[in-house]
Write an enzyme that holds these catalytic residues in place. Structure first.
Site, mmCIF file in Angstrom:
data_model
loop_
_atom_site.group_PDB
_atom_site.id
_atom_site.type_symbol
_atom_site.label_atom_id
_atom_site.label_comp_id
_atom_site.label_asym_id
_atom_site.label_seq_id
_atom_site.Cartn_x
_atom_site.Cartn_y
_atom_site.Cartn_z
ATOM 1 N N SER A 71 -45.039 12.956 1.173
ATOM 2 C CA SER A 71 -46.134 12.237 0.548
ATOM 3 C C SER A 71 -47.444 12.914 0.913
ATOM 4 O O SER A 71 -47.624 14.101 0.657
ATOM 5 C CB SER A 71 -46.097 10.753 0.959
ATOM 6 O OG SER A 71 -46.942 9.987 0.136
ATOM 7 N N GLU A 93 -42.722 15.294 -6.856
ATOM 8 C CA GLU A 93 -42.360 13.873 -6.819
ATOM 9 C C GLU A 93 -43.662 13.103 -6.687
ATOM 10 O O GLU A 93 -44.688 13.665 -6.319
ATOM 11 C CB GLU A 93 -41.413 13.569 -5.653
ATOM 12 C CG GLU A 93 -41.967 13.879 -4.276
ATOM 13 C CD GLU A 93 -42.850 12.792 -3.687
ATOM 14 O OE1 GLU A 93 -42.703 11.611 -4.077
ATOM 15 O OE2 GLU A 93 -43.707 13.106 -2.851
ATOM 16 N N HIS A 153 -40.236 8.956 -3.048
ATOM 17 C CA HIS A 153 -40.578 7.625 -2.541
ATOM 18 C C HIS A 153 -39.557 6.550 -2.908
ATOM 19 O O HIS A 153 -39.764 5.377 -2.583
ATOM 20 C CB HIS A 153 -41.946 7.194 -3.077
ATOM 21 C CG HIS A 153 -43.102 7.953 -2.495
ATOM 22 N ND1 HIS A 153 -43.405 9.238 -2.863
ATOM 23 C CD2 HIS A 153 -44.036 7.586 -1.574
ATOM 24 C CE1 HIS A 153 -44.488 9.635 -2.196
ATOM 25 N NE2 HIS A 153 -44.886 8.660 -1.418
#
Length: 310
Positions: A111, A210, A277
């Protein structure tokens, strides 16, 4: 620069838990410590791992200090991030890259940690681990996720991730096979790095993307930005992970956007990979050689760690 592989973690190794971005929930970190201890590792909390200042895990100087302490301590063999959030970009220029180069360690996170991983790639060519943070949530990261992270941190076998038909991005497929280093991570952070020294050269690379909570039109905008900036020129292939909670009121599926924006690159593309996630997140190395076989629906990545035996 040649890719640098830190030594795989072994039972008894000390790993420092740091929070370079947002504040972590102590109870989730406690669960992560329980997992790491069960693998035989010795987790220690960075001095500021539980700090909080608004949406940061403490002031910039404190977050950077924890990273530099971990990189400089010869007893610490792994630097494991508690979570993402926001803030890593604000401190990457304060990292002691000389210490990183002198004593390469295993670095894991994802992330917002993509910003840290890109900086380590540029300055030290350090292969890192894209996987769940230590602020562990069993509901999202079940035993298969834990084993995937353990294997990437402590093993030296290639990592194999297969397309999952039920993933939202599974329809995003362009046939073919591509080879190259797997580089990337969170799409938002990758785009935010454009124009900085840390943006990677993607020529000949397999791009990993992502994201979470980004409306399809925003995903469109980010991919269009990369294309217009020439950042995707010469990319060998694209590995598409989980795009979680990305729906909005326009009723345009995010998979449709990804297929349209990536399909025109003329390279193999493989979606449906449980990386990101979403529930069941799997871990992959970044910075190491990989093969993307869109026909077989498989991404195979060389380990981000070495046996330490020369």
């Amino acid at each position: 620069m040649q890719v640098v592989l830190p030594t795989a973690l072994r039972a008894g190794d000390t790993v420092m838990l740091v929070s370079p971005s947002g504040p972590a929930r102590p109870e989730r970190v406690a669960r992560g410590i329980e997992l790491l201890t069960g693998w035989g590792l010795r987790p220690v909390l960075g001095s500021n791992a539980h700090a909080r200042q608004g949406y940061f895990a403490g002031a910039d100087a404190l977050r950077a200090a924890d990273l530099n302490t971990a990189f400089a301590d010869p007893e610490v063999r792994g630097v494991l991030c508690t979570r993402g959030g926001y803030g890593a970009q604000r401190i990457v220029d304060a990292i002691d890259m000389d210490a990183v180069r002198r004593d390469p360690k295993v670095v894991a996170g994802f992330s917002d940690i993509t910003a840290l991983q890109l900086a380590l790639w540029r300055c030290a060519r350090l292969a890192t681990v894209h996987g769940p943070g230590v602020a562990w949530l069993d509901k999202r990261t079940p035993p298969v996720s834990a084993e995937s992270l353990r294997a990437a941190l402590m093993g030296t076998d290639p990592v194999v991730v297969k397309r999952v038909e039920t993933e939202e991005t599974a329809p995003v497929v362009v046939p073919g096979t591509a080879n190259g280093p797997l580089i990337g991570g969170n799409l938002s952070l990758l785009v935010s790095t454009v124009g900085t020294p840390d943006f990677p050269d993607l020529r000949g690379a397999i791009l990993l993307v992502e994201d979470v909570s980004e409306a399809p039109y925003k995903v469109d905008r980010m991919l269009t930005h990369l294309r217009r900036a020439g950042a995707l020129d010469g990319v060998a292939g694209v590995a598409v992970g989980q795009f979680t909670d990305c729906a909005d009121g326009w009723d345009v599926p995010v998979a449709e956007v990804l297929a349209e924006r990536l399909g025109g690159l003329g390279v193999p593309v493989l979606g449906g990979l449980p990386i990101g996630h979403g529930t069941g997140q799997l871990t992959v190395p970044v910075g190491t050689p990989a093969t993307l076989d869109a026909d077989a629906g498989v991404l195979t990545v060389s380990p981000a760690v070495s046996s330490g035996v020369t």
